[in-house]
Write a protein that holds these residues in place. Structure first.
Motif, PDB file in Angstrom:
ATOM      1  N   ALA A   1     -26.008 -13.144   8.611  1.00 39.68           N
ATOM      2  CA  ALA A   1     -24.948 -12.138   8.560  1.00 39.68           C
ATOM      3  C   ALA A   1     -25.499 -10.713   8.668  1.00 39.68           C
ATOM      4  O   ALA A   1     -24.790  -9.797   9.066  1.00 39.68           O
ATOM      5  N   VAL A   2     -26.787 -10.555   8.331  1.00 36.19           N
ATOM      6  CA  VAL A   2     -27.415  -9.236   8.437  1.00 36.19           C
ATOM      7  C   VAL A   2     -27.893  -8.969   9.856  1.00 36.19           C
ATOM      8  O   VAL A   2     -27.657  -7.889  10.422  1.00 36.19           O
ATOM      9  N   PHE A   3     -28.565  -9.953  10.473  1.00 35.25           N
ATOM     10  CA  PHE A   3     -29.264  -9.714  11.736  1.00 35.25           C
ATOM     11  C   PHE A   3     -28.472 -10.080  12.982  1.00 35.25           C
ATOM     12  O   PHE A   3     -28.920  -9.759  14.082  1.00 35.25           O
ATOM     13  N   THR A   4     -27.345 -10.767  12.846  1.00 33.20           N
ATOM     14  CA  THR A   4     -26.595 -11.136  14.046  1.00 33.20           C
ATOM     15  C   THR A   4     -26.091  -9.883  14.766  1.00 33.20           C
ATOM     16  O   THR A   4     -26.074  -8.782  14.205  1.00 33.20           O
ATOM     17  N   ASP A   5     -25.667 -10.050  16.018  1.00 30.83           N
ATOM     18  CA  ASP A   5     -25.307  -8.890  16.842  1.00 30.83           C
ATOM     19  C   ASP A   5     -24.233  -8.015  16.197  1.00 30.83           C
ATOM     20  O   ASP A   5     -24.266  -6.792  16.310  1.00 30.83           O
ATOM     21  N   ARG A   6     -23.271  -8.638  15.524  1.00 30.06           N
ATOM     22  CA  ARG A   6     -22.214  -7.888  14.850  1.00 30.06           C
ATOM     23  C   ARG A   6     -22.416  -7.902  13.333  1.00 30.06           C
ATOM     24  O   ARG A   6     -21.446  -7.813  12.572  1.00 30.06           O
ATOM     25  N   GLY A   7     -23.671  -8.022  12.928  1.00 32.21           N
ATOM     26  CA  GLY A   7     -23.977  -8.117  11.513  1.00 32.21           C
ATOM     27  C   GLY A   7     -24.058  -6.775  10.821  1.00 32.21           C
ATOM     28  O   GLY A   7     -23.817  -5.711  11.412  1.00 32.21           O
ATOM     29  N   TYR A   8     -24.440  -6.834   9.553  1.00 29.15           N
ATOM     30  CA  TYR A   8     -24.470  -5.630   8.721  1.00 29.15           C
ATOM     31  C   TYR A   8     -25.483  -4.605   9.221  1.00 29.15           C
ATOM     32  O   TYR A   8     -25.241  -3.398   9.137  1.00 29.15           O
ATOM     33  N   LEU A   9     -26.607  -5.061   9.725  1.00 27.29           N
ATOM     34  CA  LEU A   9     -27.638  -4.127  10.169  1.00 27.29           C
ATOM     35  C   LEU A   9     -27.160  -3.316  11.375  1.00 27.29           C
ATOM     36  O   LEU A   9     -27.275  -2.076  11.396  1.00 27.29           O
ATOM     37  N   ASN A  10     -26.610  -3.978  12.377  1.00 27.20           N
ATOM     38  CA  ASN A  10     -26.100  -3.257  13.545  1.00 27.20           C
ATOM     39  C   ASN A  10     -24.896  -2.396  13.200  1.00 27.20           C
ATOM     40  O   ASN A  10     -24.681  -1.333  13.792  1.00 27.20           O
ATOM     41  N   SER A  11     -24.092  -2.843  12.225  1.00 26.51           N
ATOM     42  CA  SER A  11     -22.959  -2.021  11.784  1.00 26.51           C
ATOM     43  C   SER A  11     -23.453  -0.737  11.135  1.00 26.51           C
ATOM     44  O   SER A  11     -22.895   0.354  11.362  1.00 26.51           O
ATOM     45  N   ALA A  12     -24.510  -0.858  10.320  1.00 25.69           N
ATOM     46  CA  ALA A  12     -25.076   0.341   9.700  1.00 25.69           C
ATOM     47  C   ALA A  12     -25.656   1.278  10.754  1.00 25.69           C
ATOM     48  O   ALA A  12     -25.498   2.508  10.671  1.00 25.69           O
ATOM     49  N   LEU A  13     -26.314   0.711  11.772  1.00 24.75           N
ATOM     50  CA  LEU A  13     -26.856   1.541  12.847  1.00 24.75           C
ATOM     51  C   LEU A  13     -25.735   2.226  13.631  1.00 24.75           C
ATOM     52  O   LEU A  13     -25.881   3.378  14.052  1.00 24.75           O
ATOM     53  N   ALA A  14     -24.605   1.541  13.807  1.00 29.95           N
ATOM     54  CA  ALA A  14     -23.480   2.133  14.523  1.00 29.95           C
ATOM     55  C   ALA A  14     -22.920   3.339  13.771  1.00 29.95           C
ATOM     56  O   ALA A  14     -22.536   4.342  14.381  1.00 29.95           O
ATOM     57  N   HIS A  15     -22.893   3.253  12.440  1.00 31.08           N
ATOM     58  CA  HIS A  15     -22.434   4.391  11.638  1.00 31.08           C
ATOM     59  C   HIS A  15     -23.358   5.593  11.792  1.00 31.08           C
ATOM     60  O   HIS A  15     -22.940   6.739  11.600  1.00 31.08           O
ATOM     61  N   LEU A  16     -24.628   5.325  12.119  1.00 35.67           N
ATOM     62  CA  LEU A  16     -25.596   6.398  12.335  1.00 35.67           C
ATOM     63  C   LEU A  16     -25.673   6.818  13.801  1.00 35.67           C
ATOM     64  O   LEU A  16     -26.601   7.519  14.198  1.00 35.67           O
ATOM     65  N   GLN A  17     -24.731   6.332  14.590  1.00 28.13           N
ATOM     66  CA  GLN A  17     -24.685   6.648  16.027  1.00 28.13           C
ATOM     67  C   GLN A  17     -25.922   6.118  16.760  1.00 28.13           C
ATOM     68  O   GLN A  17     -26.419   6.743  17.697  1.00 28.13           O
ATOM     69  N   ILE A  18     -26.406   4.971  16.335  1.00 30.40           N
ATOM     70  CA  ILE A  18     -27.561   4.331  16.975  1.00 30.40           C
ATOM     71  C   ILE A  18     -27.084   3.019  17.585  1.00 30.40           C
ATOM     72  O   ILE A  18     -26.352   2.255  16.951  1.00 30.40           O
ATOM     73  N   ASP A  19     -27.488   2.773  18.810  1.00 36.77           N
ATOM     74  CA  ASP A  19     -27.090   1.539  19.478  1.00 36.77           C
ATOM     75  C   ASP A  19     -27.644   0.325  18.740  1.00 36.77           C
ATOM     76  O   ASP A  19     -28.772   0.339  18.224  1.00 36.77           O
ATOM     77  N   GLY A  20     -26.844  -0.727  18.713  1.00 39.25           N
ATOM     78  CA  GLY A  20     -27.287  -1.960  18.083  1.00 39.25           C
ATOM     79  C   GLY A  20     -28.388  -2.645  18.881  1.00 39.25           C
ATOM     80  O   GLY A  20     -28.717  -2.256  20.004  1.00 39.25           O
ATOM     81  N   TYR A  21     -28.943  -3.691  18.300  1.00 39.48           N
ATOM     82  CA  TYR A  21     -30.078  -4.388  18.912  1.00 39.48           C
ATOM     83  C   TYR A  21     -29.878  -5.884  18.717  1.00 39.48           C
ATOM     84  O   TYR A  21     -29.410  -6.330  17.666  1.00 39.48           O
ATOM     85  N   ALA A  22     -30.225  -6.667  19.720  1.00 40.63           N
ATOM     86  CA  ALA A  22     -30.110  -8.131  19.634  1.00 40.63           C
ATOM     87  C   ALA A  22     -31.333  -8.682  18.905  1.00 40.63           C
ATOM     88  O   ALA A  22     -32.271  -9.189  19.531  1.00 40.63           O
ATOM     89  N   TRP A  23     -31.321  -8.584  17.583  1.00 42.10           N
ATOM     90  CA  TRP A  23     -32.491  -8.951  16.779  1.00 42.10           C
ATOM     91  C   TRP A  23     -32.877 -10.418  16.949  1.00 42.10           C
ATOM     92  O   TRP A  23     -34.064 -10.754  16.893  1.00 42.10           O
ATOM     93  N   LEU A  24     -31.901 -11.281  17.140  1.00 42.26           N
ATOM     94  CA  LEU A  24     -32.157 -12.720  17.159  1.00 42.26           C
ATOM     95  C   LEU A  24     -32.085 -13.311  18.558  1.00 42.26           C
ATOM     96  O   LEU A  24     -31.980 -14.524  18.717  1.00 42.26           O
ATOM     97  N   SER A  25     -32.160 -12.467  19.577  1.00 43.97           N
ATOM     98  CA  SER A  25     -32.120 -12.963  20.943  1.00 43.97           C
ATOM     99  C   SER A  25     -33.442 -13.635  21.312  1.00 43.97           C
ATOM    100  O   SER A  25     -34.520 -13.199  20.878  1.00 43.97           O
ATOM    101  N   TYR A  26     -33.355 -14.681  22.113  1.00 50.53           N
ATOM    102  CA  TYR A  26     -34.575 -15.349  22.582  1.00 50.53           C
ATOM    103  C   TYR A  26     -35.446 -14.422  23.424  1.00 50.53           C
ATOM    104  O   TYR A  26     -36.635 -14.676  23.633  1.00 50.53           O
TER     105      TYR A  26
END
Length: 281
Positions: free
Chosen positions: A117-142
Protein backbone atom coordinates in the motif's frame (compact mmCIF):
# COMPACT_ATOMS: atom_id res chain seq x y z
CA UNK A 1 30.87 -48.67 37.72
CA UNK A 2 32.39 -52.18 38.28
CA UNK A 3 34.02 -53.65 35.23
CA UNK A 4 33.95 -50.30 33.40
CA UNK A 5 30.26 -50.64 32.49
CA UNK A 6 28.63 -47.26 32.09
CA UNK A 7 25.15 -46.62 33.51
CA UNK A 8 22.34 -46.69 30.98
CA UNK A 9 20.13 -44.26 32.87
CA UNK A 10 21.27 -41.12 30.95
CA UNK A 11 20.76 -42.92 27.65
CA UNK A 12 17.18 -43.79 28.54
CA UNK A 13 16.58 -40.19 29.58
CA UNK A 14 17.60 -38.76 26.21
CA UNK A 15 15.95 -41.52 24.15
CA UNK A 16 12.59 -39.66 23.83
CA UNK A 17 14.44 -36.58 22.56
CA UNK A 18 16.40 -38.68 20.06
CA UNK A 19 13.20 -40.28 18.78
CA UNK A 20 11.50 -36.89 18.51
CA UNK A 21 14.42 -35.31 16.62
CA UNK A 22 14.65 -38.31 14.31
CA UNK A 23 10.95 -38.09 13.49
CA UNK A 24 11.01 -34.30 13.16
CA UNK A 25 14.27 -33.74 11.27
CA UNK A 26 16.23 -36.82 10.25
CA UNK A 27 13.44 -38.76 8.54
CA UNK A 28 12.07 -35.77 6.55
CA UNK A 29 15.65 -34.96 5.52
CA UNK A 30 16.27 -38.49 4.25
CA UNK A 31 12.90 -38.49 2.48
CA UNK A 32 13.65 -35.10 0.90
CA UNK A 33 17.04 -36.22 -0.37
CA UNK A 34 15.43 -39.33 -1.80
CA UNK A 35 12.72 -37.29 -3.54
CA UNK A 36 15.25 -34.89 -5.04
CA UNK A 37 17.48 -37.68 -6.35
CA UNK A 38 14.94 -40.15 -7.65
CA UNK A 39 12.78 -40.34 -10.75
CA UNK A 40 10.58 -42.89 -12.51
CA UNK A 41 13.64 -45.05 -13.23
CA UNK A 42 15.29 -44.80 -9.82
CA UNK A 43 18.34 -42.71 -8.90
CA UNK A 44 18.84 -39.67 -11.12
CA UNK A 45 20.42 -36.22 -11.14
CA UNK A 46 17.88 -34.94 -13.63
CA UNK A 47 16.04 -32.93 -10.96
CA UNK A 48 19.26 -31.23 -9.88
CA UNK A 49 20.20 -30.45 -13.49
CA UNK A 50 16.72 -29.09 -14.14
CA UNK A 51 17.05 -26.89 -11.07
CA UNK A 52 20.43 -25.56 -12.18
CA UNK A 53 19.24 -25.00 -15.76
CA UNK A 54 16.16 -23.07 -14.66
CA UNK A 55 16.61 -19.40 -15.74
CA UNK A 56 15.15 -18.22 -12.42
CA UNK A 57 17.38 -20.27 -10.11
CA UNK A 58 20.61 -18.29 -10.29
CA UNK A 59 18.91 -14.86 -10.13
CA UNK A 60 16.98 -16.17 -7.11
CA UNK A 61 20.21 -17.32 -5.45
CA UNK A 62 21.85 -13.97 -6.20
CA UNK A 63 18.90 -11.96 -4.89
CA UNK A 64 18.70 -14.06 -1.74
CA UNK A 65 22.42 -13.66 -1.04
CA UNK A 66 22.26 -9.93 -1.73
CA UNK A 67 19.25 -9.59 0.58
CA UNK A 68 21.20 -11.23 3.40
CA UNK A 69 24.31 -9.10 2.81
CA UNK A 70 22.32 -5.86 2.85
CA UNK A 71 19.62 -6.69 5.38
CA UNK A 72 21.49 -8.39 8.23
CA UNK A 73 23.99 -5.57 8.99
CA UNK A 74 21.22 -2.97 8.86
CA UNK A 75 19.02 -4.98 11.20
CA UNK A 76 21.77 -5.53 13.73
CA UNK A 77 22.85 -1.89 13.66
CA UNK A 78 19.26 -0.75 14.27
CA UNK A 79 18.56 -3.40 16.91
CA UNK A 80 21.72 -2.64 18.88
CA UNK A 81 21.07 1.11 18.68
CA UNK A 82 17.51 0.67 19.96
CA UNK A 83 18.66 -1.67 22.73
CA UNK A 84 21.34 0.81 23.83
CA UNK A 85 18.70 3.54 23.95
CA UNK A 86 16.58 1.40 26.28
CA UNK A 87 19.65 0.57 28.36
CA UNK A 88 20.02 4.31 29.01
CA UNK A 89 16.54 4.18 30.65
CA UNK A 90 14.86 7.18 29.00
CA UNK A 91 11.36 8.26 29.92
CA UNK A 92 8.64 6.00 28.51
CA UNK A 93 11.19 3.25 27.82
CA UNK A 94 8.47 0.63 28.22
CA UNK A 95 6.33 2.38 25.60
CA UNK A 96 9.23 2.45 23.15
CA UNK A 97 9.83 -1.26 23.70
CA UNK A 98 6.23 -2.26 22.99
CA UNK A 99 6.04 -0.02 19.92
CA UNK A 100 9.23 -1.49 18.48
CA UNK A 101 8.07 -5.09 18.94
CA UNK A 102 4.66 -4.58 17.31
CA UNK A 103 5.91 -6.01 13.95
CA UNK A 104 6.52 -9.35 15.73
CA UNK A 105 2.74 -9.77 15.94
CA UNK A 106 2.24 -9.16 12.21
CA UNK A 107 2.45 -12.01 9.73
CA UNK A 108 4.84 -11.89 6.80
CA UNK A 109 2.08 -11.60 4.23
CA UNK A 110 0.27 -8.88 6.17
CA UNK A 111 3.52 -6.91 6.40
CA UNK A 112 4.00 -7.29 2.67
CA UNK A 113 0.50 -6.00 1.99
CA UNK A 114 1.07 -3.03 4.30
CA UNK A 115 4.18 -2.03 2.37
CA UNK A 116 2.46 -2.75 -0.95
CA UNK A 117 0.00 0.00 0.00
CA UNK A 118 3.02 2.29 0.46
CA UNK A 119 5.02 1.48 -2.68
CA UNK A 120 2.33 0.73 -5.27
CA UNK A 121 1.83 3.27 -8.08
CA UNK A 122 -1.14 4.88 -6.32
CA UNK A 123 0.21 4.20 -2.86
CA UNK A 124 0.96 6.46 0.07
CA UNK A 125 4.50 7.26 -1.03
CA UNK A 126 3.52 8.52 -4.49
CA UNK A 127 0.57 10.37 -2.96
CA UNK A 128 2.94 12.17 -0.60
CA UNK A 129 5.22 13.01 -3.53
CA UNK A 130 2.23 14.37 -5.47
CA UNK A 131 1.43 16.74 -2.59
CA UNK A 132 5.01 18.02 -2.93
CA UNK A 133 4.52 18.54 -6.67
CA UNK A 134 6.90 15.67 -7.46
CA UNK A 135 6.08 13.10 -10.11
CA UNK A 136 5.38 9.62 -8.85
CA UNK A 137 7.64 6.65 -9.53
CA UNK A 138 6.93 3.01 -10.41
CA UNK A 139 8.79 1.63 -7.39
CA UNK A 140 7.69 -1.97 -7.96
CA UNK A 141 7.95 -2.11 -11.74
CA UNK A 142 9.98 -4.94 -13.25
CA UNK A 143 11.81 -2.22 -15.16
CA UNK A 144 13.23 -0.89 -11.87
CA UNK A 145 14.87 -3.89 -10.16
CA UNK A 146 16.86 -1.69 -7.76
CA UNK A 147 13.80 -0.01 -6.25
CA UNK A 148 11.99 -3.38 -6.15
CA UNK A 149 14.85 -4.80 -4.14
CA UNK A 150 15.00 -1.75 -1.86
CA UNK A 151 11.25 -2.01 -1.23
CA UNK A 152 11.70 -5.62 -0.07
CA UNK A 153 14.64 -4.58 2.12
CA UNK A 154 12.63 -1.79 3.75
CA UNK A 155 9.65 -4.08 4.36
CA UNK A 156 11.82 -6.85 5.82
CA UNK A 157 13.76 -4.32 7.88
CA UNK A 158 10.53 -3.06 9.43
CA UNK A 159 9.05 -6.52 9.90
CA UNK A 160 11.91 -8.53 11.34
CA UNK A 161 14.31 -6.15 13.10
CA UNK A 162 12.16 -6.48 16.21
CA UNK A 163 13.22 -10.13 16.57
CA UNK A 164 16.89 -9.16 16.73
CA UNK A 165 15.96 -6.28 19.05
CA UNK A 166 14.25 -8.57 21.57
CA UNK A 167 17.21 -10.97 21.61
CA UNK A 168 19.72 -8.13 22.06
CA UNK A 169 17.66 -6.53 24.85
CA UNK A 170 17.52 -9.88 26.66
CA UNK A 171 21.30 -10.22 26.29
CA UNK A 172 21.94 -6.70 27.62
CA UNK A 173 19.85 -7.35 30.71
CA UNK A 174 22.32 -10.06 31.72
CA UNK A 175 25.31 -7.68 31.51
CA UNK A 176 26.13 -6.22 34.96
CA UNK A 177 26.23 -2.44 34.89
CA UNK A 178 29.20 -2.58 37.27
CA UNK A 179 31.53 -3.43 34.36
CA UNK A 180 30.38 -0.44 32.34
CA UNK A 181 30.58 1.89 35.33
CA UNK A 182 34.06 0.64 36.27
CA UNK A 183 35.30 1.27 32.72
CA UNK A 184 33.83 4.78 32.84
CA UNK A 185 35.60 5.46 36.16
CA UNK A 186 38.92 4.52 34.57
CA UNK A 187 38.34 7.00 31.75
CA UNK A 188 36.98 4.82 28.95
CA UNK A 189 34.85 6.70 26.44
CA UNK A 190 31.36 5.56 25.53
CA UNK A 191 32.54 3.96 22.27
CA UNK A 192 35.40 2.21 24.06
CA UNK A 193 32.97 0.80 26.62
CA UNK A 194 30.66 -0.30 23.82
CA UNK A 195 33.45 -2.10 21.92
CA UNK A 196 35.37 -3.51 24.86
CA UNK A 197 32.70 -4.16 27.49
CA UNK A 198 29.17 -4.40 26.10
CA UNK A 199 29.57 -6.04 22.68
CA UNK A 200 31.95 -8.82 23.84
CA UNK A 201 29.45 -9.81 26.52
CA UNK A 202 26.68 -9.77 23.94
CA UNK A 203 28.50 -12.42 21.89
CA UNK A 204 26.14 -15.34 22.78
CA UNK A 205 23.02 -13.25 22.06
CA UNK A 206 24.46 -11.94 18.79
CA UNK A 207 25.40 -15.47 17.80
CA UNK A 208 21.84 -16.72 18.30
CA UNK A 209 20.34 -13.69 16.56
CA UNK A 210 22.69 -14.01 13.58
CA UNK A 211 21.86 -17.67 13.07
CA UNK A 212 18.11 -17.11 13.37
CA UNK A 213 18.00 -14.04 11.15
CA UNK A 214 20.20 -15.53 8.44
CA UNK A 215 18.07 -18.66 8.30
CA UNK A 216 14.87 -16.60 8.23
CA UNK A 217 16.34 -14.28 5.58
CA UNK A 218 17.10 -17.32 3.43
CA UNK A 219 13.42 -18.19 3.81
CA UNK A 220 12.09 -14.76 2.85
CA UNK A 221 9.05 -15.28 0.67
CA UNK A 222 5.70 -13.74 1.65
CA UNK A 223 6.90 -10.12 1.81
CA UNK A 224 8.66 -10.33 -1.56
CA UNK A 225 5.74 -12.22 -3.08
CA UNK A 226 3.27 -9.54 -1.98
CA UNK A 227 5.46 -6.70 -3.25
CA UNK A 228 7.04 -8.03 -6.43
CA UNK A 229 5.61 -11.43 -7.32
CA UNK A 230 8.17 -13.31 -9.41
CA UNK A 231 9.76 -10.11 -10.71
CA UNK A 232 12.27 -10.43 -7.85
CA UNK A 233 12.84 -14.19 -7.59
CA UNK A 234 14.06 -15.63 -4.28
CA UNK A 235 14.97 -19.22 -3.45
CA UNK A 236 11.91 -20.00 -1.34
CA UNK A 237 9.73 -18.37 -3.95
CA UNK A 238 11.18 -20.72 -6.55
CA UNK A 239 10.42 -23.67 -4.28
CA UNK A 240 6.80 -22.51 -4.19
CA UNK A 241 6.70 -22.04 -7.97
CA UNK A 242 8.01 -25.53 -8.68
CA UNK A 243 5.79 -27.21 -6.11
CA UNK A 244 2.47 -25.38 -6.50
CA UNK A 245 2.54 -23.81 -9.95
CA UNK A 246 4.68 -26.18 -12.01
CA UNK A 247 3.56 -29.26 -10.02
CA UNK A 248 7.09 -30.68 -9.73
CA UNK A 249 7.83 -31.56 -6.09
CA UNK A 250 11.14 -33.21 -6.99
CA UNK A 251 12.76 -30.01 -8.24
CA UNK A 252 11.08 -28.06 -5.42
CA UNK A 253 12.71 -30.42 -2.92
CA UNK A 254 16.09 -29.98 -4.59
CA UNK A 255 15.85 -26.19 -4.10
CA UNK A 256 14.70 -26.71 -0.51
CA UNK A 257 17.80 -28.84 0.12
CA UNK A 258 19.97 -26.02 -1.23
CA UNK A 259 18.33 -23.66 1.28
CA UNK A 260 18.89 -26.20 4.07
CA UNK A 261 22.56 -26.59 3.13
CA UNK A 262 23.09 -22.82 3.08
CA UNK A 263 21.37 -22.50 6.46
CA UNK A 264 23.61 -25.15 8.01
CA UNK A 265 26.75 -23.60 6.51
CA UNK A 266 25.76 -20.17 7.84
CA UNK A 267 25.06 -21.55 11.32
CA UNK A 268 28.40 -23.39 11.37
CA UNK A 269 30.24 -20.29 10.15
CA UNK A 270 28.70 -18.06 12.82
CA UNK A 271 29.47 -20.60 15.55
CA UNK A 272 33.09 -20.68 14.40
CA UNK A 273 33.46 -16.94 13.91
CA UNK A 274 31.84 -15.87 17.19
CA UNK A 275 33.15 -18.55 19.51
CA UNK A 276 35.06 -17.48 22.60
CA UNK A 277 38.81 -17.10 22.00
CA UNK A 278 40.49 -20.34 23.03
CA UNK A 279 37.15 -21.88 24.00
CA UNK A 280 34.13 -23.69 22.68
CA UNK A 281 31.44 -21.99 20.55
Amino acid sequence: MPGGVRPRGPLWLITPSLIFLTALFAWPLVAGIGQALTGPGGFTLANVRRMLDDPYFWPAARNTALLIVVLIPLQFALAIAMALLLRARPRFAGVYFYIWVIPLAISDLAAGLVWLAVFTDRGYLNSALAHLQIDGYAWLSYQHPVTMFLAVVVAELWRSTSLVFVIVVAGMQSIPRDYDEAAAVFGASYWQRLRKVILPQLRPSLQVALILRTILALETFAVAQALTGRNLPLLVGETYQWYSVLQNPNVATAIALVILALSMLAAFGYLRALREPGGQP
